[in-house]
Design a protein around this motif. Sequence first.
Motif, PDB file in Angstrom:
ATOM      1  N   LEU A   1       0.825  -1.210   0.000  1.00 29.08           N
ATOM      2  CA  LEU A   1       0.000   0.000   0.000  1.00 29.08           C
ATOM      3  C   LEU A   1       0.858   1.257   0.000  1.00 29.08           C
ATOM      4  O   LEU A   1       0.488   2.278  -0.584  1.00 29.08           O
ATOM      5  CB  LEU A   1      -0.935  -0.014   1.204  1.00 29.08           C
ATOM      6  N   GLU A   2       2.040   1.166   0.659  1.00 31.49           N
ATOM      7  CA  GLU A   2       2.903   2.343   0.688  1.00 31.49           C
ATOM      8  C   GLU A   2       3.423   2.685  -0.705  1.00 31.49           C
ATOM      9  O   GLU A   2       3.604   3.852  -1.042  1.00 31.49           O
ATOM     10  CB  GLU A   2       4.087   2.103   1.635  1.00 31.49           C
ATOM     11  N   ALA A   3       3.654   1.646  -1.524  1.00 31.45           N
ATOM     12  CA  ALA A   3       4.182   1.915  -2.865  1.00 31.45           C
ATOM     13  C   ALA A   3       3.155   2.557  -3.768  1.00 31.45           C
ATOM     14  O   ALA A   3       3.514   3.209  -4.756  1.00 31.45           O
ATOM     15  CB  ALA A   3       4.684   0.612  -3.488  1.00 31.45           C
ATOM     16  N   LEU A   4       1.876   2.391  -3.445  1.00 31.92           N
ATOM     17  CA  LEU A   4       0.833   2.938  -4.305  1.00 31.92           C
ATOM     18  C   LEU A   4       0.363   4.310  -3.869  1.00 31.92           C
ATOM     19  O   LEU A   4      -0.419   4.943  -4.568  1.00 31.92           O
ATOM     20  CB  LEU A   4      -0.366   1.983  -4.342  1.00 31.92           C
ATOM     21  N   LYS A   5       0.793   4.743  -2.712  1.00 32.23           N
ATOM     22  CA  LYS A   5       0.318   6.020  -2.198  1.00 32.23           C
ATOM     23  C   LYS A   5       1.155   7.165  -2.755  1.00 32.23           C
ATOM     24  O   LYS A   5       2.355   7.045  -2.960  1.00 32.23           O
ATOM     25  CB  LYS A   5       0.375   6.024  -0.667  1.00 32.23           C
TER      26      LYS A   5
ATOM     27  N   ASN B   1      -2.151   5.903 -15.634  1.00 32.68           N
ATOM     28  CA  ASN B   1      -3.488   5.359 -15.368  1.00 32.68           C
ATOM     29  C   ASN B   1      -3.791   5.592 -13.888  1.00 32.68           C
ATOM     30  O   ASN B   1      -3.337   4.848 -13.017  1.00 32.68           O
ATOM     31  CB  ASN B   1      -3.521   3.862 -15.700  1.00 32.68           C
ATOM     32  N   LYS B   2      -4.536   6.632 -13.603  1.00 33.83           N
ATOM     33  CA  LYS B   2      -4.800   7.014 -12.213  1.00 33.83           C
ATOM     34  C   LYS B   2      -5.950   6.176 -11.660  1.00 33.83           C
ATOM     35  O   LYS B   2      -7.133   6.462 -11.877  1.00 33.83           O
ATOM     36  CB  LYS B   2      -5.121   8.505 -12.123  1.00 33.83           C
ATOM     37  N   LEU B   3      -5.613   5.112 -10.963  1.00 34.79           N
ATOM     38  CA  LEU B   3      -6.589   4.207 -10.345  1.00 34.79           C
ATOM     39  C   LEU B   3      -6.461   4.269  -8.836  1.00 34.79           C
ATOM     40  O   LEU B   3      -5.364   4.485  -8.298  1.00 34.79           O
ATOM     41  CB  LEU B   3      -6.335   2.761 -10.815  1.00 34.79           C
ATOM     42  N   LEU B   4      -7.598   4.059  -8.170  1.00 37.03           N
ATOM     43  CA  LEU B   4      -7.563   3.893  -6.721  1.00 37.03           C
ATOM     44  C   LEU B   4      -6.930   2.552  -6.387  1.00 37.03           C
ATOM     45  O   LEU B   4      -6.843   1.655  -7.232  1.00 37.03           O
ATOM     46  CB  LEU B   4      -8.965   3.989  -6.145  1.00 37.03           C
TER      47      LEU B   4
ATOM     48  N   PRO C   1      -8.025  -0.092  -4.678  1.00 37.97           N
ATOM     49  CA  PRO C   1      -8.829  -1.288  -5.016  1.00 37.97           C
ATOM     50  C   PRO C   1      -8.919  -1.529  -6.518  1.00 37.97           C
ATOM     51  O   PRO C   1      -8.837  -2.664  -6.973  1.00 37.97           O
ATOM     52  CB  PRO C   1     -10.206  -0.966  -4.404  1.00 37.97           C
ATOM     53  N   GLU C   2      -9.089  -0.453  -7.269  1.00 36.00           N
ATOM     54  CA  GLU C   2      -9.169  -0.618  -8.712  1.00 36.00           C
ATOM     55  C   GLU C   2      -7.855  -1.145  -9.290  1.00 36.00           C
ATOM     56  O   GLU C   2      -7.828  -1.945 -10.221  1.00 36.00           O
ATOM     57  CB  GLU C   2      -9.541   0.706  -9.375  1.00 36.00           C
TER      58      GLU C   2
ATOM     59  N   GLN D   1      -7.223  -9.078 -13.799  1.00 41.85           N
ATOM     60  CA  GLN D   1      -7.942  -9.101 -15.072  1.00 41.85           C
ATOM     61  C   GLN D   1      -6.965  -9.343 -16.213  1.00 41.85           C
ATOM     62  O   GLN D   1      -5.834  -8.858 -16.203  1.00 41.85           O
ATOM     63  CB  GLN D   1      -8.694  -7.784 -15.287  1.00 41.85           C
ATOM     64  N   GLU D   2      -7.435 -10.074 -17.181  1.00 44.23           N
ATOM     65  CA  GLU D   2      -6.604 -10.378 -18.326  1.00 44.23           C
ATOM     66  C   GLU D   2      -6.577  -9.177 -19.274  1.00 44.23           C
ATOM     67  O   GLU D   2      -7.507  -8.378 -19.324  1.00 44.23           O
ATOM     68  CB  GLU D   2      -7.143 -11.611 -19.065  1.00 44.23           C
TER      69      GLU D   2
END
Length: 1516
Positions: free
Chosen positions: A1141-1145, A1494-1497, A1499-1500, A1507-1508
């Motif tokens: 989670l830290e890497a995505l923040k 690609n700005k995703l949250l 969870p997204e 997903q493939e």
Amino acid sequence: MYSEWRSLQLIIQSDRGHMSVLHSYPSTVGKDVANAVVRPLGQGLNSSSVTSNESILKTDKEVKWTMEVLCYGLTLPLDGETVKLCVDVYTDWIMALVARRDSIPQPIVKEPNLYVQTILKHLQNLFVPRPDYAHNQISLCMRVLVAVQKLARESVNMSRETWEVLLLFLLQINDTLLAAPTVPGGLAENLADKLIGVLFEVWFLACTRCFPTPPYWKTAREMLANWRHHPAVVEQWSKVICALTSRLLRFTYGPSFPPFKVPDEDAILIPAEMDNDCIAQTWFRVLHMLSNPVDLSNPAIISTTPKFQEQLLSVSGMAQEMIQHPCLKQLPQIFFRAMRGISCLVDAFLGIARINIIRERLPPYGISRPRSDSAPPTPVNRLNMPQASNTMNTTPPHSRRMRSVTVTKATVKTSSGSTAHPPKVTHQTSTTSPLSSPNQTSSEPRPLPAPTRPKVNSVLNLFGQWLFDAGLVHCRLHNGMNRDGSMTGITTPAGLDVRRKPSQISTENMVANPLFDANEFPDNYEAGRAEACGTLCRIFCSKKTGEEILPVYLSRFYMVLIQGLQINDYICRPVLASIILNSPALFCSDLKGIDVLVPYFISALETILPDRELSKFKAYVNPTELRRASIHILLSMLPLPHHFGTVKAEVLLEGKFSNEDSSLHDKPVTFLSLKLRLVNVLIGALQTETDPNNTQMILGAMLNIVQDSALLEAIGSQTELSVGDSTHVSLKSHSRNSSGISMTSTGSSEATTPDSERPAQALLRDYGCPALHTDTASGLLIRSIHLVTQRLNSQWRQDMSISLAALELLSGLAKVKVSVDSTDRKRAVSSVCSYIVHQCSRPAPFHSRDLHSMIVAAFQCLCVWLTEHPDMLNEKDCLIEVLEIVELGISGSKSKTSDQEVRYKGDKEPNPASMRVKDAAEATLTCIMQLLGAFPSPSGPASPCSLLNEETLIKYSRLTSTSKNHFRYFVLDNSIILAMLEQPLGNDQNPCPSVTVLIRGMSGRHAWTMQLYHQPRGSRASQKAFVPEPHPPPKDDVGIKYNVKHRPFPEEVDKIPFVKADLSIPDLHEIVTDQLEVQHEKLKKLMAKQILYENALEKISEERLSKTVFPDPVTECIPPPPAQEFQTARLLLSHFGFLSLEALKEPGNSCRPPNLIALDSTLAGFFDDIGYLDLLPTRPFETVFIFYMKPGQKTSQEILKNVESSNNVQSNFLEFLLSLGWPVDVGKHPGWTGHVSTSWLINACNGSEGKEQEETVAPADTGGGIFNGEKKALYYADALTEIAFVVPSFMESSTDSSESGLTFQEAETQMDLLPSLLKQTPLTLELFPNHSENLSNSQRLSPTQKSKRLPLGRTVPPLGPETKVIVVWVERFDDIENFPLHDLLPEISTGVETTTNSSTSLRTTTSDKDVPVIFIHPLKTGLFRIKVQGATGKFSMVIPLVDGMVVSRRALGFLVRQTIINICRRKRLESDSYNPPHVKRKQKIVDIVHKYRNKLLEPEFYTSLFQEVGPKSLNP
């Protein structure tokens, strides 16, 4: 020249035209008559009324009688006004030839020529010296001279007889005053300059209007020889001959010849109306009017004139005392001035004299120097005793008969005291050096002689005899047998014709000079001798390529040099310095036999270069320029020992310069034995040099000698000296090495003692011992590393130019293929690291762009050492030191300080010295992590990156679709783009998690295929397919079975008696009723049936179980099969810790994106930008254009056609080309090709490979034109740079267009990399579609312009600024100035000029001065002369090749390539707009992140990992 004509001296002496009738009367009578007659005439001239101004003389008789009186009046004493009035009258009357005046009598007006002739004869009486009233006489004589000047200038009616009388008048008055010995402060000394000046001016006017007959020229030459002891005579002669020469050169050599500029006041002495033929005739006659100027060095000749003899006989009758007359003490200065005048004439004919300023009045001293003008020379040492010399013949040697030398012993009495031992005067230290020319700074290159200059033989035919004789003035030869000290050409006062040809020098005929003691060497004529020697050196250095020089001239020249370079017993420092200063190109000029002088020049350099102060030369020259000239000579001699090997260097006149019978002096030695002496001189020069330019030249020479030695040893032809030979050379030393020079004695020429020590001997003692093995390549390399590293961190670290050159030398030494100990390599790396630490730690005020450029250069040098010797980092201490320096460059400080305190990266605040330093440190870190041990890559040296991209990987995968959408794109740390293909490639057979990753970072593009295994590599080798373990079979016969009835309670429970409580619960039969009984029975029946049913089922089950096999396929547990498909992108990111989670923040207080972000590859333009990133090079790229220039060529088309056939070029040229790099096919080459349209191709190798290979086969007969960049080019690359060598060739426009069309189609099919990149206008500036229509005709014919166009769908990012280097092979050195650089600029297009963007402004036009050019001229010896122009900039010269260097055939390719690399690095350091490749790539990655993130949250983002992407169909 006038031998068949009679002289007019006897006529002048017998002429009584200056005598008057009154001379027959007593003096009182003549005086009274003169006073009475002259006064009315004078009053009439001075009257203001018109009537009284008319002459009182009306008839011819009256005028003649009056003139008799005026003639006598001019002889009277100057105590009254009579003489003045006579002068007034005569100066007025002679103007009758200019304009009519009322004061002039009519008879004179009617016959002006007749009367003016008589008046001129009478005026001779005025110039007879008088004992009193000298000042009045000077003023009256000046008035007469001014009147005569005006008469000659303005008269238009003067007859030939009058011109002749006028010339004789001037000759007579000059002879009257100037022939006698000079009296200090006398009339002659005050009038000499004006007298000789008027004589020359009037003479030139006479040449223009009435050319004098030969008797007059002969008379003038004879009489002028009697006046040469006056400084003004030689001074004025120098002026007028220079002015005549200036006019002569204009029409002789045309307007393209460099003009010889003289001061305007000298130029006006030559009448403007003088025609060309008259100038030529006058010039030659005036040149020889001074007779032999070498006579000025011989007081015996100057003192034998009649006037000197008259004074001698009237005083003492002592013949020997006359040459000690005080006026002859000026002869050394006069001799020098004459030689300086001849030197100026020679420079004018050679076309190297820009301006000749002869304003100093007889400079007391100076020496010849390579100059663009004259500068005030410095004072000379002089002896109180002038010395006698010999009489020389001015006839050119080839036109004279051979004549034996006959020298008679002078019958003069040897006196004692001051005569035998004249005291010397100490040097006068000059404040300005004669070399500090205002038009030529110390760093400015020497002006080249004019291409249309005359041949050496022609110049020597004019001036050679004088210069050769002057160069040997007062030279001493020693007889090895009887040691009879002799002076060259000492003659009796009568004067003999001594022609000192080398073949005629005979010590048996030479005699001792009684005037000098053996310990006293005459030095007062050194100035003129030095000037002559320097002039001779300039003449021979101006030899054209292929020009032949007469052997007699060469032999005499070598004799002059051998005498001037002598340092065994006596050293003449002015002559030595003059020879050195004017001989930088002596060994580069293909002079026959010049190599015999190598030992003598080495001895001279051993005297000069190791001497730090050169205190004894400061009085004569600028020490810096003397050292620079010495270094130039050293550069030209360095390759000789290796080149000639064991060939012996013969010594001229063996034993003639030695005083010792058994000495080893002047013995033939091999060239190879001279190597150690040259190396020691080079090392000594480096240790004592303080001038930056000189130091850089020495550094370039060091790389030259080290590389040449390494290559020579590599081919196994090194001839080793025996121990005895090496000891003889290094410790005993060869001839001139063992002769000591006293560094403490005074004077410019002195004897030395064997015990005296000089710097060269100390140098040999310190560095020349055999223990250092400096005669081997490894020893030279180690010594060079030690010297350079020591000074880099001491004296040189403050000087930018020297620091850069030293770092370039270290970089070059790193590439020398010689095995040395690791400690020496670590010393070089450690010194560079220390240098970086020192520069980074300097106080803030010292930090500037230049300082940071030095640090960047140091990091580049560090990278070179690490890539050339990657095993150094296997040692822990070296690795730690290098990484600490990298950390220092990136963060600005080290984590581990001296007090063992460790500051971690997270605790430090980044504070680098500058962004440029940080970028350089990052490049070094990338080099360590990416390149060390990994170069060349599997792709070859042409590409340090992988040649795979998305298209290639998709093509070889098991996917039916070739869409790039199968890739997942992520960005790590905002600097690395990951392109992940989750489907395994077609050749993958293992069912394990597999992912193919394209890693695009700052260091390039790399392809990796990763597989996940749960076993180590060793176990995987014997691994079988996965099979689960089966259950064990049942064993029913194990143990004994017992039938036991199970009870809920033990049997003991029944034995316990009941209590009341137990009895309180009644039994069933006690409470049952009929109704309950019925129900109870019914329940019993049901229970019985159920028991029977269950027993039956149990029996059936047992029977079925007994019939079933084990294991039961229905009930047995079977494990699931291994997974065949994985979400490997998620697995990879997860295993490497990027999915936290830290890497995505987003960072809190930063604009930086998270450590891991996804890119949306479906956005338009994404793959175009990825291709754009792939086109950004990972290394600096250089382009070199090579041209071949044959003799006499001046046009670009001629030069381009030379390389079409091998018959047009020399074989060494083709060898040189292949030594620069290796041939590559442009259509398949993945690196730089010299043009952006064909460079960095990824998918070039396809089905047409075989066809192309057939088309690009090089023809057997090529002059190098096959490498024109169309189909082939020469290429060189290492881990840090890549170079394309292109040989432009001439191509017709018709064939050019057809061939280029085919090339474009092929390139379009092969280079379809960026299909829609042209749409990205903000990213690049496209090449204009109609660009070819806007080109000039010359550009349309250019192959590099015509055929190098970008195919459709492909453009390039901005790659500049670039540096293009031109290498020109010139067969004739003089053609360098005719090289049409401007016309060839269209041929050196690389396509980079037209690329730009909004943030970078690049010039689309290249100036001639901005293009560095390296000229290579092959010498007849097999060596090569180098000329570098345009390579100097803000950071001075670039090494290793410097202007004037001579290199061997072995080292030529390496040195040229290394110089090109260093030139381009210097240019990049100078450029403000240059960014390193990894910085450009990083900037592009940031731009891609910004555009396609690609700005995703969270969870997204996690959901997208499961997903493939893309279609999932597999190939069968």
